[in-house]
Structures are given as structure tokens and as C-alpha cells.
Design a protein around this motif. Structure first.
Motif, short mmCIF file in Angstrom:
data_model
loop_
_atom_site.label_atom_id
_atom_site.label_comp_id
_atom_site.label_asym_id
_atom_site.label_seq_id
_atom_site.Cartn_x
_atom_site.Cartn_y
_atom_site.Cartn_z
N GLY A 160 5.04 -36.51 -19.51
CA GLY A 160 5.42 -37.92 -19.49
C GLY A 160 4.23 -38.87 -19.59
N THR A 161 3.01 -38.34 -19.51
CA THR A 161 1.82 -39.20 -19.64
C THR A 161 1.89 -39.96 -20.96
OG1 THR A 161 0.52 -37.59 -18.45
CG2 THR A 161 -0.72 -39.22 -19.69
N ARG A 162 1.53 -41.26 -20.88
CA ARG A 162 1.56 -42.11 -22.08
C ARG A 162 0.11 -42.46 -22.42
NH1 ARG A 162 1.45 -47.53 -22.93
NH2 ARG A 162 2.65 -48.27 -24.72
N VAL A 163 -0.32 -42.11 -23.63
CA VAL A 163 -1.69 -42.41 -24.04
C VAL A 163 -1.62 -43.49 -25.13
CG1 VAL A 163 -3.90 -41.44 -24.80
CG2 VAL A 163 -2.22 -39.96 -23.67
N PRO A 164 -1.96 -44.74 -24.81
CA PRO A 164 -1.92 -45.79 -25.84
C PRO A 164 -2.94 -45.50 -26.94
CG PRO A 164 -2.23 -46.73 -23.64
CD PRO A 164 -2.45 -45.24 -23.52
N THR A 165 -2.61 -45.83 -28.17
CA THR A 165 -3.55 -45.54 -29.26
C THR A 165 -3.35 -46.46 -30.46
OG1 THR A 165 -4.56 -43.73 -30.50
CG2 THR A 165 -2.16 -43.78 -30.47
N ASP A 166 -4.42 -46.55 -31.27
CA ASP A 166 -4.33 -47.32 -32.52
C ASP A 166 -4.12 -46.41 -33.72
OD1 ASP A 166 -4.98 -49.96 -31.36
OD2 ASP A 166 -6.86 -48.95 -30.85
N MET A 167 -4.45 -45.14 -33.53
CA MET A 167 -4.24 -44.18 -34.63
C MET A 167 -4.20 -42.75 -34.08
SD MET A 167 -7.99 -44.00 -36.50
CE MET A 167 -7.59 -42.56 -37.50
N VAL A 168 -3.69 -41.83 -34.89
CA VAL A 168 -3.55 -40.43 -34.48
C VAL A 168 -4.07 -39.55 -35.62
CG1 VAL A 168 -1.90 -38.61 -33.85
CG2 VAL A 168 -1.48 -40.97 -33.12
N VAL A 169 -4.85 -38.52 -35.26
CA VAL A 169 -5.24 -37.52 -36.26
C VAL A 169 -4.67 -36.18 -35.78
CG1 VAL A 169 -7.14 -36.31 -37.41
CG2 VAL A 169 -7.37 -38.74 -36.84
N VAL A 170 -3.99 -35.48 -36.69
CA VAL A 170 -3.34 -34.23 -36.32
C VAL A 170 -4.01 -33.06 -37.04
CG1 VAL A 170 -1.13 -32.98 -36.22
CG2 VAL A 170 -1.14 -35.49 -36.17
N GLY A 171 -4.44 -32.06 -36.26
CA GLY A 171 -5.01 -30.83 -36.85
C GLY A 171 -4.48 -29.66 -36.06
N ILE A 172 -3.29 -29.19 -36.42
CA ILE A 172 -2.63 -28.16 -35.61
C ILE A 172 -2.44 -26.86 -36.39
CG2 ILE A 172 -1.53 -29.76 -33.97
CD1 ILE A 172 1.03 -29.56 -35.66
N GLY A 173 -3.36 -26.62 -37.30
CA GLY A 173 -3.33 -25.35 -38.02
C GLY A 173 -2.74 -25.48 -39.43
N ILE A 174 -2.78 -24.35 -40.13
CA ILE A 174 -2.33 -24.34 -41.53
C ILE A 174 -1.40 -23.17 -41.81
CG2 ILE A 174 -4.38 -25.52 -42.44
CD1 ILE A 174 -5.44 -22.77 -43.34
N ARG A 175 -0.73 -23.24 -42.95
CA ARG A 175 0.04 -22.12 -43.49
C ARG A 175 -0.42 -21.90 -44.92
NH1 ARG A 175 1.44 -21.03 -39.39
NH2 ARG A 175 3.44 -20.97 -38.35
N ALA A 176 -0.68 -20.67 -45.28
CA ALA A 176 -1.09 -20.37 -46.65
C ALA A 176 0.06 -20.68 -47.61
CB ALA A 176 -1.48 -18.90 -46.75
N ASN A 177 -0.28 -21.20 -48.79
CA ASN A 177 0.73 -21.55 -49.80
C ASN A 177 1.13 -20.31 -50.60
OD1 ASN A 177 0.87 -24.38 -49.27
ND2 ASN A 177 -1.08 -24.65 -50.34
N THR A 178 2.06 -19.54 -50.04
CA THR A 178 2.50 -18.30 -50.68
C THR A 178 3.88 -18.44 -51.33
OG1 THR A 178 3.56 -17.59 -48.63
CG2 THR A 178 1.29 -16.87 -48.95
N ALA A 179 4.55 -19.57 -51.07
CA ALA A 179 5.99 -19.68 -51.39
C ALA A 179 6.34 -19.34 -52.84
CB ALA A 179 6.48 -21.09 -51.04
N LEU A 180 5.46 -19.68 -53.78
CA LEU A 180 5.76 -19.40 -55.20
C LEU A 180 5.99 -17.92 -55.45
CD1 LEU A 180 3.02 -21.54 -57.04
CD2 LEU A 180 5.49 -21.97 -57.06
N PHE A 181 5.43 -17.09 -54.55
CA PHE A 181 5.44 -15.64 -54.81
C PHE A 181 6.25 -14.85 -53.79
CE2 PHE A 181 1.85 -17.66 -56.69
CZ PHE A 181 1.99 -17.25 -58.01
N ASP A 182 6.93 -15.56 -52.89
CA ASP A 182 7.77 -14.87 -51.91
C ASP A 182 8.80 -14.02 -52.66
OD1 ASP A 182 6.43 -15.96 -49.82
OD2 ASP A 182 7.93 -17.49 -49.34
N GLY A 183 8.93 -12.76 -52.27
CA GLY A 183 9.90 -11.90 -52.93
C GLY A 183 9.35 -11.27 -54.22
N GLN A 184 8.17 -11.70 -54.66
CA GLN A 184 7.59 -11.13 -55.90
C GLN A 184 6.35 -10.29 -55.62
OE1 GLN A 184 7.79 -13.47 -59.61
NE2 GLN A 184 7.72 -15.25 -58.27
#
Ligand code: FAD
Ligand code: NAD
Length: 427
Positions: free
Chosen positions: A246-270
Motif C-alpha cells: 500500500g506504500t505510495r511513492v510519488p513520482t514524475d516518471m517511471v523506468v521499467v526494467g523487469i527482464g526480457i523474452r527472446a523473440n522466438t515467436a516466428l519459429f515456434d513449432g518450426q
């Protein structure tokens, strides 16, 4: 009917740039190679986006950091591709691929065929929505994966000068962006779920040093929690971040860096997928012999780890897997299996560290954590598996790399502790 090339690379990032240079060095004819990239700029050194690009004074700007300047090699500008007869199709997403027919279809509807395909699609940033939080599209919420994200981040930072930012995530993006925000005179609060920053690599003791340094620059850490929602004004601008308790952190901007996923979708199933990436052999060849994968999207066997399949999300691996794939393609069966020493690094404020190998087994710290010259060795079954060093010089970094590469034997743990960096320098 569409165009036909001998070699096609999907993706125009780090790996594509290094592959292009290797192709040209090994000798291809004009019109043989085509690179298709969703981005509107020629391949560049992505690490610059969270470092020089974010500096408030004399920031790095393209064309300065096109590949392959990161490896102190030639700079491949748009002109370079033209001069070498390489077709660089920018601002164009590949929307489907058919490895059986050896064709791809772009978002503009063009069908392109190939003899050999290199997949260099990298990865995408995970979105908060994937963790059940809405609001990623707010004007002052920033992600950082590509040139357009970085350009947007700079403009949001400039509009927040003297203000506050919340950085979500305590990994690479979180740490490097927090440092950049501070340098831009923005006060930072970092929020992440783990007990300490860089939890995938740092030990608590190493993390403690960096957190202390960040705190000395005014950064506030809120650890062991996540955000659950944003509070926004009537124009849709985020004004505060609400945390799980419930803590409220006032802010003027947000930067999000919560990990990545490799772009494999074009080849899923192939193609065979493993460890979240496209599985390749020691020649970077996928389960289809005409298709190779390199960089962040490739899951490859690391000889040093007994052939264990790893997907490494780092620039050195992108550069070297790309070069290796091209060598394998152009020399047929003569190319030996890729023999790679995993290498990660970061630079924040005036600090700079390097890590080689794998952070498994027992850890021994060494050096002076007060003066900022310290490190750690990871060892398992009496062999050095990983080594970290902050504040080293070239000779010292080479020395720690060597003890990992040769899995130097640790005969006496207390001696390792006592010798510290000298253990590597004397080996
Ligand atoms: P990328 O460089 O991500 O390139 C992938 C390309 O494929 C992109 O141009 C993308 O638009 C394109 N693409 C994807 N899908 C399609 C499609 N369907 N059609 C067409 N094009 C497509 N690593 C380090 O070791 N040290 C660092 O200091 C460091 N700093 C970093 C800083 C930032 C901000 C980021 C985001 C990453 C950083 N990295 C760092 C990681 C490093 O940049 C990556 O490991 C590297 O870029 C991977 O190269 P790649 O070519 O595989 O993927
Ligand atoms: P990361 O994997 O380094 O860190 C992700 C962080 O997200 C975790 O440390 C955790 O703190 C946080 N997290 C996870 N789930 C969360 C949640 N629900 N809420 C809040 N926080 C959460 O990924 P990144 O920092 O996003 O970096 C992305 C990619 O960019 C990585 O591949 C990284 O290798 C690359 N990169 C590398 C460098 C470098 O090597 N110097 C620099 C920048 C980026």
C-alpha cells in the motif's frame, strides 16, 4: 514472386552488424546478403543506450556508435552497407517465416526467399501487464530496449529535470538507468522484489557495495516488494507508484526494467526451442540445417560448462556467436564448435566491473570493499568457475578471465582468500 538472396538475416541489432562485417571480410558478392530490421536505424551498439546516450552533456549519438565500434572495429554506417552491396531493409518487421519453403514474409507483404537464414531477432522487454499491472502506455512510463525507447527516455528525463523517478527492477537496466537518472539530476527510488540488486549475479556482499554507492548518490532502495498499480492524473500521466503493502511513492516518471523474452515467436513449432531461445549446435545451426541463430535469441552449448545449453543476454556473446555462425556458414564443415567464455560487464557512475564464467558453487570474496577494488571467485569441486572484479585494469581483467577459462584448481581455500587478485595474476 519476391526477391531472393543467398543469405538473409532477420533482425538488425548487434549480432546482425557483426555478422555483416564477417560476411564482407570473408567475401560475398553484392546482392547476396539481405538484413531486415524492424528498427529504422542501421545496426548499432545497443549497450550505448543505457550509458553514453543518456548523458546530460555531450551524449553519444548515432552515427557514432554503429556496429562494430564496440569491438574497436570498423563503423558500419548506412553507406557502408550500400558500398558493400548489402541490402539493408529498415523499419520493416518480418511477420512470418517458413523454414520448409525457405521464405519469409515482411509486414509490407513482400516475400523474400533465402538459401541460408540467420535469426538475430534478439529480445523484447517484458511489460508490466505480463505481471498483471496496467499502465505501461502512460506518457511518463519508459522501457529501454531500442533506439526509439532511448530517444523517448531522454525526452521524458529532460521534462523531469530536478524531479523524481521510480525505477522498477534491480537488474542491469534498473541499475544503469538509475545511475543515468541521477547524473541527469533526477532523484531516484528503486523498487525490486529481491533482497538485493543484481540478484542473478551479485552476492549479497557485492550488492551491498553498489547499493551503498548508489545511496551515497541519493538513491533510495525499496527492496523485497513489487508495484501493484499506478496513480495517474487526468491526462494519463503517472503521479505515483503503489506498492504491494500500500506504500505510495510519488513520482514524475517511471523506468521499467523487469527482464526480457527472446523473440522466438516466428519459429515456434518450426525449430527446437530450449531455455527460452532457439536451440543451436556448436556451429550456431538450428534444428533446420539452413537456419542459424545468434545473439540473445540463441541457446547454445557452452563447452566450458560441459556443453550445457545457455542463452546469454550479453553483447560479447552476440558479437562472437554472429561471427562464429558466419564462419561456419562460409567454411562449411571445417569450423570447430564454438568455444565461449561467458563475459558480462557494466559501467555505472565511475564504477566498472567485469565477470567471467558462471556464478555457481562456493564464493570467496577478496580485496578492499571500502576503496572499491574488490572481487570474488566462484569455485566448484576445487575448480574456479567464475570470477568478478570491480575497478580492475586490463591486465587484472585478463588474469581473472584466464583462471576461469582454464578452470584453475583451488588447492587451498584460505590461500585463495589470502591471495585474492594475486591468485589470478600469479596463475
Ligand atoms: P538485438 O541487439 O536486440 O537486436 C535484435 C534486432 O532484431 C532489433 O533490431 C529488433 O528490432 C530486430 N527484430 C526483432 N524481431 C524482428 C522481426 N520480426 N522483424 C524484423 N526485425 C526484428 N550487454 C552487455 O554485455 N553489456 C552492456 O553494457 C549492455 N548494455 C545494454 C544496454 C541496453 C539498454 C540493452 C537493451 C541491452 C544491453 N546489453 C548489454 C545487452 C546487449 O545489448 C544484447 O545482448 C545484444 O544487443 C543482443 O544482440 P542481438 O543482435 O541478439 O539482439
Ligand atoms: P534483468 O534480468 O537484468 O533484471 C530484471 C529485474 O527485474 C530483476 O532483477 C528483478 O529485480 C526485476 N523484476 C522481475 N520481476 C519484477 C516485478 N514483477 N516487479 C518488479 N521488478 C521485477 O533484466 P533487465 O534489467 O530488464 O535487462 C534487460 C536485458 O538487458 C538483459 O538481457 C540484460 O542482460 C540486458 N542489459 C545488459 C546490460 C549489461 O550487461 N551491462 C545493461 C543493460 C541491459
Amino acid at each position: 514472386m519476391g526477391r531472393a538472396f543467398v543469405y538473409v538475416i532477420i533482425g538488425g541489432g548487434v549480432a546482425a552488424g557483426y555478422a555483416a562485417l564477417e560476411f564482407s571480410r570473408r567475401g560475398i558478392a553484392p546482392g547476396e546478403l539481405c538484413i531486415i530490421s524492424e528498427e529504422t536505424v542501421a545496426p548499432y551498439e545497443r549497450p550505448a543506450l543505457s550509458k553514453g546516450f543518456l548523458l546530460p552533456e555531450a551524449p553519444a549519438r548515432l552515427p557514432v556508435f554503429h556496429t562494430c565500434v564496440g569491438a574497436n572495429d570498423e563503423r558500419l554506417t548506412l553507406n557502408w552497407y550500400k558500398e558493400h552491396g548489402i541490402e539493408l531493409v529498415l523499419g520493416t518487421r518480418v511477420k512470418s517465416a517458413d523454414v520448409r519453403r525457405k521464405t519469409i514474409i515482411t509486414a509490407t507483404g513482400e516475400t523474400i526467399s533465402y538459401k541460408i537464414l540467420i535469426i538475430a531477432t534478439g529480445a523484447r522487454a517484458l511489460k508490466l501487464e505480463e505481471f498483471g499491472v496496467k499502465g505501461s502506455d502512460a506518457v511518463n512510463v519508459c522501457y529501454l530496449r531500442n533506439f526509439s525507447d532511448a530517444t523517448r527516455l531522454v525526452s521524458v528525463m529532460q521534462s523531469c529535470n530536478g524531479g523524481n523517478a521510480v525505477v522498477i527492477g534491480g537488474g542491469y537496466i534498473g541499475m544503469e538507468c538509475a545511475a543515468a537518472l541521477v547524473t541527469n539530476r533526477i532523484k531516484v527510488t528503486m523498487v525490486f522484489p529481491e533482497a538485493h540488486c543484481m540478484a542473478r549475479l551479485f552476492t549479497p556482499k557485492i550488492a551491498d557495495f553498489y547499493e551503498g554507492h548508489y545511496e551515497s548518490k541519493g538513491v533510495n532502495f525499496i527492496k523485497g516488494t513489487v508495484l501493484t498499480s499506478f496513480e495517474s492524473d487526468s491526462e494519463g500521466k503517472v503521479t505515483a507508484v503503489i506498492l504491494r503493502d500500500g506504500t505510495r511513492v510519488p513520482t514524475d516518471m517511471v523506468v521499467v526494467g523487469i527482464g526480457i523474452r527472446a523473440n522466438t515467436a516466428l519459429f515456434d513449432g518450426q525449430l527446437v526451442i530450449e531455455k527460452g531461445g532457439i536451440k543451436v549446435n556448436g556451429r550456431m545451426q538450428t534444428s533446420n540445417s539452413s537456419v542459424y541463430a545468434v545473439g540473445d535469441v540463441a541457446a547454445f552449448p557452452v563447452k566450458l560448462f560441459g556443453g550445457d545449453i545457455r542463452r546469454l543476454e550479453h553483447v560479447d556473446s552476440a558479437r562472437k556467436t554472429a561471427k562464429h555462425a558466419v564462419a561456419a556458414i562460409m567454411t562449411s564443415s571445417k569450423t570447430a564448435d564454438f568455444d565461449y567464455l561467458p563475459f558480462f560487464y557494466s559501467r555505472v557512475f565511475s564504477l566498472s566491473w567485469q565477470f567471467y564464467g558462471d556464478n555457481v558453487g562456493q564464493v570467496i570474496h577478496y580485496g578492499d570493499f571500502l576503496s572499491g577494488k574488490f572481487g570474488a571467485y566462484w569455485f566448484d569441486k576445487g575448480l574456479v568457475m567464475g570470477a568478478f572484479l570491480e575497478g580492475g585494469n586490463r591486465e587484472e581483467y585478463e588474469a581473472i578471465a584466464k583462471v576461469v577459462k582454464f578452470k584453475t584448481t583451488v588447492k587451498d581455500i584460505s590461500e585463495l582468500e589470502r591471495l585474492g587478485l594475486d591468485f589470478a595474476l600469479r596463475s
